[in-house]
Design an enzyme around this catalytic site. Structure first.
Site, PDB file in Angstrom:
ATOM      1  N   CYS A 210       0.828  -1.210   0.000  1.00  9.47           N
ATOM      2  CA  CYS A 210       0.000   0.000   0.000  1.00  9.47           C
ATOM      3  C   CYS A 210       0.862   1.260   0.000  1.00  9.47           C
TER       4      CYS A 210
ATOM      5  N   CYS B 189      -1.630   1.771  -2.944  1.00  9.60           N
ATOM      6  CA  CYS B 189      -2.615   2.844  -2.726  1.00  9.60           C
ATOM      7  C   CYS B 189      -2.001   4.244  -2.711  1.00  9.60           C
TER       8      CYS B 189
ATOM      9  N   LYS C 173      -0.307   5.420  -5.972  1.00  9.20           N
ATOM     10  CA  LYS C 173      -1.390   5.413  -6.970  1.00  9.20           C
ATOM     11  C   LYS C 173      -2.305   6.629  -6.782  1.00  9.20           C
TER      12      LYS C 173
ATOM     13  N   TYR D  60      -8.528  -3.554 -11.501  1.00 10.17           N
ATOM     14  CA  TYR D  60      -8.115  -2.376 -10.746  1.00 10.17           C
ATOM     15  C   TYR D  60      -6.771  -1.776 -11.203  1.00 10.17           C
TER      16      TYR D  60
ATOM     17  N   GLU E 197      -6.489   1.662 -13.314  1.00  9.67           N
ATOM     18  CA  GLU E 197      -6.091   2.858 -12.561  1.00  9.67           C
ATOM     19  C   GLU E 197      -4.807   3.460 -13.126  1.00  9.67           C
TER      20      GLU E 197
ATOM     21  N   HIS F 220     -26.900  20.297  -0.629  1.00  7.94           N
ATOM     22  CA  HIS F 220     -26.963  20.860  -1.968  1.00  7.94           C
ATOM     23  C   HIS F 220     -25.965  21.994  -2.107  1.00  7.94           C
TER      24      HIS F 220
ATOM     25  N   GLU G  22     -25.480  14.066  -2.816  1.00  8.22           N
ATOM     26  CA  GLU G  22     -26.923  14.184  -2.599  1.00  8.22           C
ATOM     27  C   GLU G  22     -27.717  13.322  -3.583  1.00  8.22           C
TER      28      GLU G  22
HETATM   29  P1  FAD Z   1       1.472  -6.181   1.964  1.00 10.13           P
HETATM   30  O1  FAD Z   1       1.114  -4.765   2.213  1.00 10.13           O
HETATM   31  O2  FAD Z   1       1.769  -6.554   0.559  1.00 10.13           O
HETATM   32  O3  FAD Z   1       2.733  -6.513   2.897  1.00 10.13           O
HETATM   33  C1  FAD Z   1       3.419  -7.729   2.846  1.00 10.13           C
HETATM   34  C2  FAD Z   1       4.871  -7.478   3.219  1.00 10.13           C
HETATM   35  O4  FAD Z   1       5.495  -8.709   3.530  1.00 10.13           O
HETATM   36  C3  FAD Z   1       5.675  -6.878   2.072  1.00 10.13           C
HETATM   37  O5  FAD Z   1       6.482  -5.825   2.541  1.00 10.13           O
HETATM   38  C4  FAD Z   1       6.540  -8.048   1.594  1.00 10.13           C
HETATM   39  O6  FAD Z   1       7.721  -7.622   0.966  1.00 10.13           O
HETATM   40  C5  FAD Z   1       6.770  -8.751   2.913  1.00 10.13           C
HETATM   41  N1  FAD Z   1       7.156 -10.159   2.800  1.00 10.13           N
HETATM   42  C6  FAD Z   1       6.680 -11.105   1.947  1.00 10.13           C
HETATM   43  N2  FAD Z   1       7.237 -12.293   2.222  1.00 10.13           N
HETATM   44  C7  FAD Z   1       8.073 -12.100   3.266  1.00 10.13           C
HETATM   45  C8  FAD Z   1       8.914 -12.953   4.017  1.00 10.13           C
HETATM   46  N3  FAD Z   1       8.986 -14.260   3.763  1.00 10.13           N
HETATM   47  N4  FAD Z   1       9.646 -12.412   5.025  1.00 10.13           N
HETATM   48  C9  FAD Z   1       9.590 -11.100   5.322  1.00 10.13           C
HETATM   49  N5  FAD Z   1       8.791 -10.256   4.650  1.00 10.13           N
HETATM   50  C10 FAD Z   1       8.035 -10.745   3.638  1.00 10.13           C
HETATM   51  N6  FAD Z   1      -5.965  -1.184  -1.478  1.00 10.13           N
HETATM   52  C11 FAD Z   1      -6.813  -0.216  -1.052  1.00 10.13           C
HETATM   53  O7  FAD Z   1      -7.470  -0.403  -0.028  1.00 10.13           O
HETATM   54  N7  FAD Z   1      -6.940   0.959  -1.719  1.00 10.13           N
HETATM   55  C12 FAD Z   1      -6.227   1.236  -2.831  1.00 10.13           C
HETATM   56  O8  FAD Z   1      -6.371   2.306  -3.404  1.00 10.13           O
HETATM   57  C13 FAD Z   1      -5.321   0.251  -3.288  1.00 10.13           C
HETATM   58  N8  FAD Z   1      -4.576   0.495  -4.372  1.00 10.13           N
HETATM   59  C14 FAD Z   1      -3.661  -0.445  -4.779  1.00 10.13           C
HETATM   60  C15 FAD Z   1      -2.899  -0.150  -5.913  1.00 10.13           C
HETATM   61  C16 FAD Z   1      -2.004  -1.074  -6.374  1.00 10.13           C
HETATM   62  C17 FAD Z   1      -1.168  -0.749  -7.571  1.00 10.13           C
HETATM   63  C18 FAD Z   1      -1.863  -2.326  -5.705  1.00 10.13           C
HETATM   64  C19 FAD Z   1      -0.872  -3.345  -6.189  1.00 10.13           C
HETATM   65  C20 FAD Z   1      -2.617  -2.627  -4.587  1.00 10.13           C
HETATM   66  C21 FAD Z   1      -3.539  -1.674  -4.118  1.00 10.13           C
HETATM   67  N9  FAD Z   1      -4.341  -1.914  -3.009  1.00 10.13           N
HETATM   68  C22 FAD Z   1      -5.227  -0.968  -2.583  1.00 10.13           C
HETATM   69  C23 FAD Z   1      -4.245  -3.190  -2.271  1.00 10.13           C
HETATM   70  C24 FAD Z   1      -3.384  -3.032  -0.999  1.00 10.13           C
HETATM   71  O9  FAD Z   1      -2.140  -2.492  -1.309  1.00 10.13           O
HETATM   72  C25 FAD Z   1      -3.218  -4.397  -0.325  1.00 10.13           C
HETATM   73  O10 FAD Z   1      -4.502  -4.947  -0.096  1.00 10.13           O
HETATM   74  C26 FAD Z   1      -2.496  -4.323   1.001  1.00 10.13           C
HETATM   75  O11 FAD Z   1      -1.232  -3.735   0.875  1.00 10.13           O
HETATM   76  C27 FAD Z   1      -2.348  -5.737   1.590  1.00 10.13           C
HETATM   77  O12 FAD Z   1      -1.666  -5.694   2.817  1.00 10.13           O
HETATM   78  P2  FAD Z   1      -0.928  -7.000   3.375  1.00 10.13           P
HETATM   79  O13 FAD Z   1      -0.509  -6.652   4.768  1.00 10.13           O
HETATM   80  O14 FAD Z   1      -1.749  -8.191   3.159  1.00 10.13           O
HETATM   81  O15 FAD Z   1       0.355  -7.182   2.456  1.00 10.13           O
HETATM   82  P1  NDP Z   2      -6.972  -8.981 -10.721  1.00 10.71           P
HETATM   83  O1  NDP Z   2      -6.672 -10.389 -10.402  1.00 10.71           O
HETATM   84  O2  NDP Z   2      -8.102  -8.330 -10.023  1.00 10.71           O
HETATM   85  O3  NDP Z   2      -7.219  -8.848 -12.330  1.00 10.71           O
HETATM   86  C1  NDP Z   2      -6.380  -9.402 -13.268  1.00 10.71           C
HETATM   87  C2  NDP Z   2      -6.712  -8.856 -14.673  1.00 10.71           C
HETATM   88  O4  NDP Z   2      -5.773  -9.365 -15.598  1.00 10.71           O
HETATM   89  C3  NDP Z   2      -8.060  -9.272 -15.171  1.00 10.71           C
HETATM   90  O5  NDP Z   2      -8.585  -8.247 -15.982  1.00 10.71           O
HETATM   91  C4  NDP Z   2      -7.741 -10.525 -16.011  1.00 10.71           C
HETATM   92  O6  NDP Z   2      -8.663 -10.756 -17.057  1.00 10.71           O
HETATM   93  C5  NDP Z   2      -6.431 -10.123 -16.621  1.00 10.71           C
HETATM   94  N1  NDP Z   2      -5.594 -11.267 -16.971  1.00 10.71           N
HETATM   95  C6  NDP Z   2      -5.262 -12.318 -16.188  1.00 10.71           C
HETATM   96  N2  NDP Z   2      -4.424 -13.156 -16.846  1.00 10.71           N
HETATM   97  C7  NDP Z   2      -4.216 -12.604 -18.071  1.00 10.71           C
HETATM   98  C8  NDP Z   2      -3.450 -12.986 -19.191  1.00 10.71           C
HETATM   99  N3  NDP Z   2      -2.709 -14.106 -19.175  1.00 10.71           N
HETATM  100  N4  NDP Z   2      -3.455 -12.193 -20.284  1.00 10.71           N
HETATM  101  C9  NDP Z   2      -4.197 -11.067 -20.298  1.00 10.71           C
HETATM  102  N5  NDP Z   2      -4.956 -10.640 -19.261  1.00 10.71           N
HETATM  103  C10 NDP Z   2      -4.970 -11.410 -18.161  1.00 10.71           C
HETATM  104  O7  NDP Z   2      -5.617  -8.211 -10.454  1.00 10.71           O
HETATM  105  P2  NDP Z   2      -5.134  -6.746 -10.148  1.00 10.71           P
HETATM  106  O8  NDP Z   2      -3.660  -6.890 -10.164  1.00 10.71           O
HETATM  107  O9  NDP Z   2      -5.719  -5.730 -11.069  1.00 10.71           O
HETATM  108  O10 NDP Z   2      -5.629  -6.400  -8.663  1.00 10.71           O
HETATM  109  C11 NDP Z   2      -5.286  -7.197  -7.566  1.00 10.71           C
HETATM  110  C12 NDP Z   2      -6.040  -6.754  -6.335  1.00 10.71           C
HETATM  111  O11 NDP Z   2      -5.449  -5.558  -5.796  1.00 10.71           O
HETATM  112  C13 NDP Z   2      -7.501  -6.406  -6.579  1.00 10.71           C
HETATM  113  O12 NDP Z   2      -8.320  -7.531  -6.410  1.00 10.71           O
HETATM  114  C14 NDP Z   2      -7.777  -5.338  -5.532  1.00 10.71           C
HETATM  115  O13 NDP Z   2      -8.427  -5.873  -4.401  1.00 10.71           O
HETATM  116  C15 NDP Z   2      -6.431  -4.767  -5.136  1.00 10.71           C
HETATM  117  N6  NDP Z   2      -6.399  -3.354  -5.595  1.00 10.71           N
HETATM  118  C16 NDP Z   2      -7.236  -2.435  -5.027  1.00 10.71           C
HETATM  119  C17 NDP Z   2      -7.294  -1.131  -5.507  1.00 10.71           C
HETATM  120  C18 NDP Z   2      -8.248  -0.120  -4.911  1.00 10.71           C
HETATM  121  O14 NDP Z   2      -8.779  -0.321  -3.860  1.00 10.71           O
HETATM  122  N7  NDP Z   2      -8.521   0.977  -5.600  1.00 10.71           N
HETATM  123  C19 NDP Z   2      -6.434  -0.706  -6.613  1.00 10.71           C
HETATM  124  C20 NDP Z   2      -5.587  -1.743  -7.136  1.00 10.71           C
HETATM  125  C21 NDP Z   2      -5.591  -3.023  -6.629  1.00 10.71           C
HETATM  126  P3  NDP Z   2      -9.947 -11.731 -16.914  1.00 10.71           P
HETATM  127  O15 NDP Z   2     -11.038 -10.873 -16.339  1.00 10.71           O
HETATM  128  O16 NDP Z   2     -10.192 -12.173 -18.296  1.00 10.71           O
HETATM  129  O17 NDP Z   2      -9.552 -12.854 -16.003  1.00 10.71           O
END
Ligand code: FAD
Ligand code: NDP
Length: 600
Positions: free
Chosen positions: A163, A168, A171, A304, A308, A575, A580
């Site tokens: 995150c 997040c 982003k 997502y 995004e 408003h 709203e």
């Molecule tokens: P993480 O935050 O991924 O933390 C896991 C940590 O463990 C990492 O630092 C990793 O390196 C470490 N780790 C892994 N294996 C080991 C190991 N063996 N030993 C030590 N450390 C290790 N969510 C939202 O709510 N709003 C958003 O707008 C949003 N935008 C997102 C945009 C993007 C591009 C992405 C990819 C995700 C987004 N998410 C968003 C999702 C959100 O980031 C995740 O749901 C959240 O970070 C999950 O938290 P976590 O604690 O499960 O794991």
């Molecule tokens: P997702 O697993 O949600 O989506 C994967 C996408 O890639 C789908 O559109 C899928 O298509 C496509 N895809 C999968 N395999 C292939 C392939 N081989 N070739 C082409 N297209 C393919 O992954 P994301 O990484 O987008 O998001 C992961 C999670 O992170 C989300 O579920 C969300 O919870 C979290 N997140 C939250 C955000 C927020 O709160 N704003 C922002 C970003 C992430 P198909 O539908 O056909 O399977």
């Protein structure tokens, strides 16, 4: 002990897990099976109490057996678990007895006083940090291990997880940059003397974003130190049930012994196995710190992350194309997803629909360089090519549950996606818990991980009982016109309640701010989905418009309180605001009446 929630319809896996981790000895058995009798006789002779679930006496015994096969690879009975750990069938159990291992499994010798820590957390992201800090607030001795494996491009980052570093936070800041671009254009209409030469500097934005992230990384370290949580910057792996070994980037090892563990290792981007893709493409793990402007970008994937990133890159004026395999935003309300997609298209994002990449070739060296992506339509048409400077692959994420020694200690994972099945965040091994993105069936969202981690620590150490509620979690997609939602998608509501039993109230609307700016007359849309048989209780809420995330948060509270359509109608709106719109929805979808935006 039998599980408390025997809701076999939706929760069979949870029920099986509860059987496994609530009983020191759990035997899935059949009354007709002679091997099951042998194994039960053995435990009786050892005076070891056991729970047996006779699958031939259960209506869903066959399903339970299939599930056990998926979870353990063993499709036969008896299927024996000791202290949550899968042992095997009758032969395995008799062998363990003959070799003296069974009594060790039944009576582990270490006591809690032999452990250095009360809790060790694997992963210092949203969920792990929340659990660790909360546990420490109850005076517990806690350690967090966090380590970031570099991406194939070599990108790495600091403490705080996805995150903060590559999710997040960067982003949303880049989203804001895109939104500001629109505001600069609107400003003219609002009387500002803005020159036409406003240009965007990728490097300035990236540095500002990275500086902010740096300050957050530092803040997390300080917070851990202030709360006496030991921070180990090393990759953690179980070496036995109560011990992890960490290895830091210089290869130095450290061993931590703990009574309990929380797995919070999160997920990392997946690369499909396509020639050249891993070599030349970047992922969201690289994008936010990219040393050069990505220029013409192809975003592969349609969920997502892809949408995004495509949205904010286009908002910065770049040429952006999204390659969609099937639909946009799988799992979301598809009407809303399509409307968000239409808006992106109107704002210059190109879409290649129903296509998948086949190979990637480099045409020109450089930063960013030039690449040729060959792709093929999913309906079997001719291969085509697109050239671009940057390829962002966003086709899903893999749970980081491999190579952390889970198999050594018997924690079960789903063989298909690596996710960890849990009941109330407890895995099948009773002293090992999991939170955040890696848990099966979970919403992959930061606030969900934080809430689960915090509440788990309160239950373990604070005498509290509150469970994390995974229902009606609001979320927003920033594309950059925001799509906020809470509760069921319309198609899911229809599947759950039947089409005739739901009422959908909807409207298009134009935010007042857009009128003077003369933009997007038909993009913004809101709908409420109600269950007619439950006083029109709102079961789904969806809005596409500016600041939809801000709008949705308060309405999510209303949904938690069980709001009905009548509650929305009797609430007086503010408003003139976007929000709203939910207090004024009168047109049902069923009526087919026009929903074009009107004036106030
Ligand atoms: P993480 O935050 O991924 O933390 C896991 C940590 O463990 C990492 O630092 C990793 O390196 C470490 N780790 C892994 N294996 C080991 C190991 N063996 N030993 C030590 N450390 C290790 N969510 C939202 O709510 N709003 C958003 O707008 C949003 N935008 C997102 C945009 C993007 C591009 C992405 C990819 C995700 C987004 N998410 C968003 C999702 C959100 O980031 C995740 O749901 C959240 O970070 C999950 O938290 P976590 O604690 O499960 O794991
Ligand atoms: P997702 O697993 O949600 O989506 C994967 C996408 O890639 C789908 O559109 C899928 O298509 C496509 N895809 C999968 N395999 C292939 C392939 N081989 N070739 C082409 N297209 C393919 O992954 P994301 O990484 O987008 O998001 C992961 C999670 O992170 C989300 O579920 C969300 O919870 C979290 N997140 C939250 C955000 C927020 O709160 N704003 C922002 C970003 C992430 P198909 O539908 O056909 O399977």
């Amino acid at each position: 002990m039998a599980p408390t929630n025997l809701d076999t319809a939706g929760n069979l896996r949870a029920m099986v897990l509860q059987y496994i981790n609530q009983n020191d000895v759990m035997i899935f058995s059949k009354t007709t099976c002679p091997f099951c009798k042998k194994v039960k006789d053995l435990f009786t002779s050892l005076k070891a109490p056991f729970q047996a679930l006779e699958l031939d006496k259960e209506g869903n015994g066959g399903q339970i057996q299939d599930l056990l096969k998926e979870m353990t690879g063993q499709g036969t009975v008896p299927n024996v678990f000791i202290r949550g750990k899968h042992l095997g069938g009758n032969d395995d159990t008799q062998k363990a007895h003959a070799e003296g291992r069974l009594s060790l499994l039944l009576n582990p010798t270490e006591t809690s006083s032999s452990y250095e820590y009360d809790l060790v957390v694997l992963g210092g992201g949203s969920g792990g940090l929340a659990a660790a800090k909360e546990a420490a607030s109850f005076g517990k001795n806690v350690a967090v291990c966090d380590f970031v494996k570099p991406t194939p491009k070599g990108t790495t980052w600091g403490l705080g997880g996805t995150c903060v570093n590559v999710g997040c936070i960067p982003k949303k800041l880049m989203h804001q940059s895109a939104v500001l671009g629109d505001s600069i254009r609107d400003a003219k209409k609002y009387g500002w003397n803005v020159t036409d030469s406003a240009t965007h500097e990728w490097g300035e934005l990236r540095d500002a974003v990275q500086n902010h992230i740096g300050s957050l990384n530092w803040g997390y370290k300080v917070a851990l130190r202030d709360q006496d949580v030991t921070y180990v910057n090393g990759y953690a792996e179980f070496i036995d049930e109560h011990t992890v070994k960490t290895v830091n980037k210089r290869g130095k090892e450290k061993v931590l012994k703990s009574e309990r563990f929380v797995l919070a290792t999160g997920m990392r981007p997946r690369y499909p196995d396509i020639p050249g893709l891993k070599e030349y493409a970047v992922t969201s793990d690289d994008l936010f710190s990219l040393p050069y402007c990505p220029n013409k970008t192809l975003c592969i994937g349609a969920s997502y992350v892809s949408l995004e990133c495509a949205g904010f890159l286009r908002g910065m004026g770049l040429d952006v194309t999204v390659m969609v395999r099937s639909i946009l935003l799988r799992g979301f309300d598809q009407e809303m997803a399509d409307r968000a997609g239409e808006h992106m298209e109107q704002h210059g994002v190109n879409f290649i629909r129903k296509a998948v990449p086949k190979k990637v070739e480099k045409i020109l060296e450089g930063t960013p360089g030039l690449f040729r992506v060959t792709y093929e339509p999913t309906d079997g048409g001719e291969e085509q090519v697109i050239e671009c400077n940057t390829i962002l692959v966003a086709v899903g994420r893999d749970a980081c549950t491999k190579n952390i020694g889970l198999e050594k200690i018997g924690v079960m994972t789903n063989s298909k996606n690596g996710k960890v099945p849990v009941v109330n965040e407890q895995t099948n091994i009773p002293h090992v818990y999991a939170v955040g993105d890696i848990i099966e069936g979970n919403l992959e969202l930061t606030p969900v991980a934080i809430q689960a981690g915090r509440l788990l620590a309160r239950r373990l150490y604070g005498g509290k009982t509150e469970q994390c509620d995974y229902v009606n979690v609001p979320t927003t997609v920033f594309t950059p016109l925001e799509y906020g939602s809470c509760g069921l998608a319309e198609e899911d509501a229809i599947a759950q309640y039947g089409e005739s039993n739901i009422e959908v109230y909807h409207s298009m609307y134009q935010p007042l701010e857009y009128t003077v700016a003369d933009r997007d007359k038909e993009s913004c849309y809101a709908k409420i989905i109600c269950n007619k048989n439950d006083s029109e209780r709102v079961v789904g809420l969806h809005i596409l418009g500016p600041n939809a995330g801000e709008v949705m948060q308060g309405y999510a509270v209303a949904m938690k309180c069980g709001a009905t359509k009548a509650h929305f109608d009797s609430t007086i709106g503010i408003h003139p605001t976007v929000s709203e719109v939910f207090t004024t929805l009168q047109t049902t979808k069923r009526s087919g009446v026009s929903i074009k935006a009107g004036g106030c």
